[in-house]
Write an enzyme that holds these catalytic residues in place. Structure first.
Site, PDB file in Angstrom:
ATOM      1  N   LYS A 115       0.829  -1.208   0.000  1.00  0.00           N
ATOM      2  CA  LYS A 115       0.000   0.000   0.000  1.00  0.00           C
ATOM      3  C   LYS A 115       0.859   1.253   0.000  1.00  0.00           C
ATOM      4  O   LYS A 115       0.514   2.252  -0.635  1.00  0.00           O
ATOM      5  CB  LYS A 115      -0.930   0.000   1.203  1.00  0.00           C
ATOM      6  CG  LYS A 115      -1.938  -1.138   1.152  1.00  0.00           C
ATOM      7  CD  LYS A 115      -3.140  -0.839   2.026  1.00  0.00           C
ATOM      8  CE  LYS A 115      -4.210  -1.874   1.802  1.00  0.00           C
ATOM      9  NZ  LYS A 115      -3.833  -3.174   2.407  1.00  0.00           N
ATOM     10  N   GLU A 199      -4.000   6.737   8.651  1.00  0.00           N
ATOM     11  CA  GLU A 199      -4.877   7.541   7.797  1.00  0.00           C
ATOM     12  C   GLU A 199      -6.021   8.063   8.639  1.00  0.00           C
ATOM     13  O   GLU A 199      -6.374   7.467   9.653  1.00  0.00           O
ATOM     14  CB  GLU A 199      -5.510   6.658   6.700  1.00  0.00           C
ATOM     15  CG  GLU A 199      -4.679   6.490   5.456  1.00  0.00           C
ATOM     16  CD  GLU A 199      -5.342   5.581   4.432  1.00  0.00           C
ATOM     17  OE1 GLU A 199      -6.464   5.087   4.686  1.00  0.00           O
ATOM     18  OE2 GLU A 199      -4.732   5.373   3.377  1.00  0.00           O
ATOM     19  N   HIS A 234     -14.938  -8.081   5.781  1.00  0.00           N
ATOM     20  CA  HIS A 234     -14.126  -7.768   4.606  1.00  0.00           C
ATOM     21  C   HIS A 234     -14.316  -8.763   3.462  1.00  0.00           C
ATOM     22  O   HIS A 234     -13.483  -8.885   2.587  1.00  0.00           O
ATOM     23  CB  HIS A 234     -12.652  -7.657   4.983  1.00  0.00           C
ATOM     24  CG  HIS A 234     -12.422  -6.612   6.037  1.00  0.00           C
ATOM     25  ND1 HIS A 234     -12.504  -5.272   5.753  1.00  0.00           N
ATOM     26  CD2 HIS A 234     -12.182  -6.710   7.355  1.00  0.00           C
ATOM     27  CE1 HIS A 234     -12.297  -4.598   6.876  1.00  0.00           C
ATOM     28  NE2 HIS A 234     -12.103  -5.439   7.851  1.00  0.00           N
ATOM     29  N   ARG A 291      -5.552  -8.275 -10.590  1.00  0.00           N
ATOM     30  CA  ARG A 291      -6.071  -9.572 -11.061  1.00  0.00           C
ATOM     31  C   ARG A 291      -7.477  -9.389 -11.604  1.00  0.00           C
ATOM     32  O   ARG A 291      -8.057  -8.310 -11.489  1.00  0.00           O
ATOM     33  CB  ARG A 291      -6.142 -10.535  -9.873  1.00  0.00           C
ATOM     34  CG  ARG A 291      -7.049  -9.980  -8.788  1.00  0.00           C
ATOM     35  CD  ARG A 291      -7.411 -10.981  -7.706  1.00  0.00           C
ATOM     36  NE  ARG A 291      -8.464 -10.445  -6.854  1.00  0.00           N
ATOM     37  CZ  ARG A 291      -8.297  -9.631  -5.832  1.00  0.00           C
ATOM     38  NH1 ARG A 291      -7.100  -9.227  -5.489  1.00  0.00           N
ATOM     39  NH2 ARG A 291      -9.338  -9.197  -5.139  1.00  0.00           N
TER      40      ARG A 291
HETATM   41  C1  MV4 Z   1     -10.476   2.501   5.367  1.00  0.00           C
HETATM   42  C2  MV4 Z   1     -11.714   2.676   6.013  1.00  0.00           C
HETATM   43  C3  MV4 Z   1     -11.964   3.900   6.581  1.00  0.00           C
HETATM   44  N1  MV4 Z   1     -11.026   4.888   6.535  1.00  0.00           N
HETATM   45  N2  MV4 Z   1      -9.589   3.520   5.333  1.00  0.00           N
HETATM   46  C4  MV4 Z   1     -10.883  -2.168   4.680  1.00  0.00           C
HETATM   47  C5  MV4 Z   1     -10.017  -3.110   3.904  1.00  0.00           C
HETATM   48  C6  MV4 Z   1      -9.060  -2.279   3.170  1.00  0.00           C
HETATM   49  N3  MV4 Z   1      -9.016  -2.641   1.792  1.00  0.00           N
HETATM   50  C7  MV4 Z   1      -9.462  -0.869   3.383  1.00  0.00           C
HETATM   51  N4  MV4 Z   1     -10.529  -0.860   4.326  1.00  0.00           N
HETATM   52  C8  MV4 Z   1     -10.985   0.290   4.859  1.00  0.00           C
HETATM   53  N5  MV4 Z   1     -10.136   1.352   4.798  1.00  0.00           N
HETATM   54  C9  MV4 Z   1      -9.867   4.665   5.915  1.00  0.00           C
HETATM   55  N6  MV4 Z   1      -8.951   5.646   5.896  1.00  0.00           N
HETATM   56  C10 MV4 Z   1     -12.608   1.625   6.045  1.00  0.00           C
HETATM   57  C11 MV4 Z   1     -12.243   0.422   5.486  1.00  0.00           C
HETATM   58  C12 MV4 Z   1     -13.228  -0.627   5.592  1.00  0.00           C
HETATM   59  C13 MV4 Z   1     -13.856  -1.127   4.471  1.00  0.00           C
HETATM   60  C14 MV4 Z   1     -13.521  -0.707   3.192  1.00  0.00           C
HETATM   61  C15 MV4 Z   1     -14.146  -1.201   2.095  1.00  0.00           C
HETATM   62  C16 MV4 Z   1     -15.136  -2.143   2.263  1.00  0.00           C
HETATM   63  C17 MV4 Z   1     -15.476  -2.603   3.499  1.00  0.00           C
HETATM   64  C18 MV4 Z   1     -14.841  -2.125   4.620  1.00  0.00           C
HETATM   65  C19 MV4 Z   1     -15.193  -2.581   5.875  1.00  0.00           C
HETATM   66  C20 MV4 Z   1     -14.577  -2.075   6.964  1.00  0.00           C
HETATM   67  C21 MV4 Z   1     -13.579  -1.114   6.824  1.00  0.00           C
END
Ligand code: MV4
Length: 490
Positions: A115, A199, A234, A291
């Site tokens: 990331k 973040e 997730h 992918r």
């Molecule tokens: C976040 C967020 C809130 N704020 N970043 C979850 C997995 C990863 N790919 C990124 N994720 C998140 N990043 C910030 N700055 C909330 C999530 C997140 C989330 C994101 C997409 C789909 C479902 C989720 C479930 C919980 C948290």
């Protein structure tokens, strides 16, 4: 490319081989001892057992897989999703063996696998990012200072992360050290890399991702968005395209940003750029998946483009045959992942045998699966049984068709997420389009309002069928739906 080995199993192995066959390309399946008697093995022109049931000894056995390619004169490997699909070392070894890896370069896989490297790579490309740091935290004092500046709550994330592992919310400064400790040790045990960064925490985000397609001549287009906010732990359960909340302007903006992300890593092939969309419709770059994604069918349905065919054409060095302005969204698609899980019991895996397995036989319903009645769900792999996708004129008609399709999907012997899908389709928050990633936690209270009773559900299905009949007349079915295997036709 005359012969492709699919380094995967189940529905995605079948799906990839179908496009290969359509293009006149020979297919080679690999399988573990647990998968000897499964559809992807029978569908292929040739099939080779690569080891015992555990993935580490079969589907992840890089040397063995490359040896099979040499033995059978394979000239291309499609990795599907999961397993070796985002393994840069594998992509490199495949290339070194003189075989085409159907996917991006090891360089692009590597950058997007971290990331922090991804943030760094896209920095000069004007991509909106969540306020935070762009380097691994090494100094707690400095990190606390930055957190204060960003403002709590903040989120600690693992650079190597995925699936929410190594992710911690910090509500206030006094929790900082403890949560930091947890994030680091989780990241070390999950990825062998304890690098974390922070973040601003976006509290009620929607997960919107953009499909991109890039050829080896520098041409990049996007194929619009997929809304993937209905998740638990997730893990996505329902995806749709287009999103109910994007307007033309925002769609173009996000699409253009996704194209720039692809250009930032010299991307080649099909990829997905993930964004968070906050309540004020501001979007932020999260990561890029290098992918073909599980949920790619909804994009195929609304664009009429066969993404696997495109991946193969790009791998052959062909130029994209269309430009951005040639692409348009037509209709609405929704996908439900049918998992062998019990939604009433915290989505725990439900193991057993499919004593009844009858797919819905309806127009504009696509089922991507690799199961037949009598088969047992193996414990060694992902518990997804099928992807149930519907295509209709608009969102309302698509929801109606999904309800009808669920009612016509008969699975006995195990618990599945089918009823959960019906619950979501009937929920006001979903039908109104006002939902975020907290949907499941917020609204799904098993036992209470799930599939009230059989009679009521059948009535809803009937009404849904009528709505769909009315809307169907105006629907122009895309090219991609004309293939027999794509859709079950009456
Ligand atoms: C976040 C967020 C809130 N704020 N970043 C979850 C997995 C990863 N790919 C990124 N994720 C998140 N990043 C910030 N700055 C909330 C999530 C997140 C989330 C994101 C997409 C789909 C479902 C989720 C479930 C919980 C948290």
């Amino acid at each position: 490319m005359k012969k492709i080995l699919v380094a995967n199993r189940g529905e995605i192995a079948l799906r990839v081989m179908r496009s290969a066959k359509k293009m006149g390309i020979k297919t080679v399946a690999i399988f573990s001892e647990a998968d000897r008697d499964t559809p992807h093995v029978y569908f292929a022109d040739e099939a080779v057992c690569v080891g015992p049931a555990p993935s580490s000894e079969s589907y992840l056995n890089q040397k063995k897989i490359i040896q099979v390619c040499k033995d059978l004169n394979v000239d291309g490997i499609h990795p599907g999703y999961g397993f070796l699909s985002e393994n840069a070392k594998f992509a490199k070894a495949v290339t070194k063996a003189g075989i085409k890896f159907i996917g991006p370069s090891p360089y692009a896989i590597n950058i997007m696998g971290s990331k922090l490297d991804a943030k760094d790579a896209v920095k000069k490309y004007d991509i909106p990012m969540v306020p935070g740091v762009d380097h691994a935290i090494t100094d707690i004092k400095e990190a606390k200072k930055i957190a204060k500046k960003i403002g709590y709550p903040i989120l600690i994330k693992a650079s190597a992360g995925g699936g929410g592992k190594g992710m911690r919310i910090v509500e206030e400064e006094k929790e900082f050290v403890e949560q930091m400790d947890r994030a680091v040790s989780e990241a070390v045990s999950a990825f062998g890399d304890g690098s974390v960064f922070i973040e601003k925490y976006v509290g009620s985000p929607r997960h919107i991702e953009i499909q991109v397609l890039a050829d080896s001549h520098g041409n990049v287009v996007h194929l619009f968005e997929r809304e993937c906010s209905i998740q638990r732990r997730h893990q996505k359960v329902i995806e749709e395209a287009p999103s109910a909340v994007l307007d033309e302007e925002l769609r173009n903006e996000m699409g253009a940003a996704a194209v720039r992300v692809a250009k930032a890593c010299k991307y080649e092939g099909a990829g997905t750029v993930e964004f968070l969309l906050d309540e004020n419709k501001k979007f932020y770059f999260l990561e890029m998946n290098t992918r073909l994604q599980v949920e790619h069918p909804v994009t195929e349905l609304i664009t009429g483009i066969d993404l696997v065919e495109q991946q193969i054409l790009v791998a052959r060095g062909k130029k994209l045959a269309f430009k951005q302005e040639d692409l348009a969204i037509e209709g609405h698609a929704i996908e439900l992942r049918v998992y062998a899980e019990d939604p009433k019991n915290n989505f725990l895996p439900s193991i057993g045998t499919l004593t009844t397995y009858t797919k819905p036989n309806l127009p504009n319903v696509r089922v991507d699966d690799a199961y037949q009645e009598g088969m047992t769900i193996p414990i060694h792999y992902d518990p997804m049984i099928a992807k149930l996708a519907v295509y209709a004129k608009d969102r309302k008609a698509a929801i109606a068709l999904m309800i009808e399709a669920i009612a016509n999907y008969k699975i006995e012997g195990i618990e599945t997420t089918l009823d959960f899908g019906a619950f979501v389709m009937g929920h006001k928050s979903f039908t109104s389009g006002k939902f975020d990633t907290h949907f499941v936690g917020k609204y799904y209270k098993p036992g209470k309002n799930l599939k009230k009773d059989k009679k009521e559900f059948d009535l809803v299905a009937k009404i849904a069928a009528q709505i769909f009949e009315q809307s169907k007349k105006q629907l122009k079915v895309p090219e991609v739906l004309n293939e027999d295997w794509f859709v079950n036709r009456k």
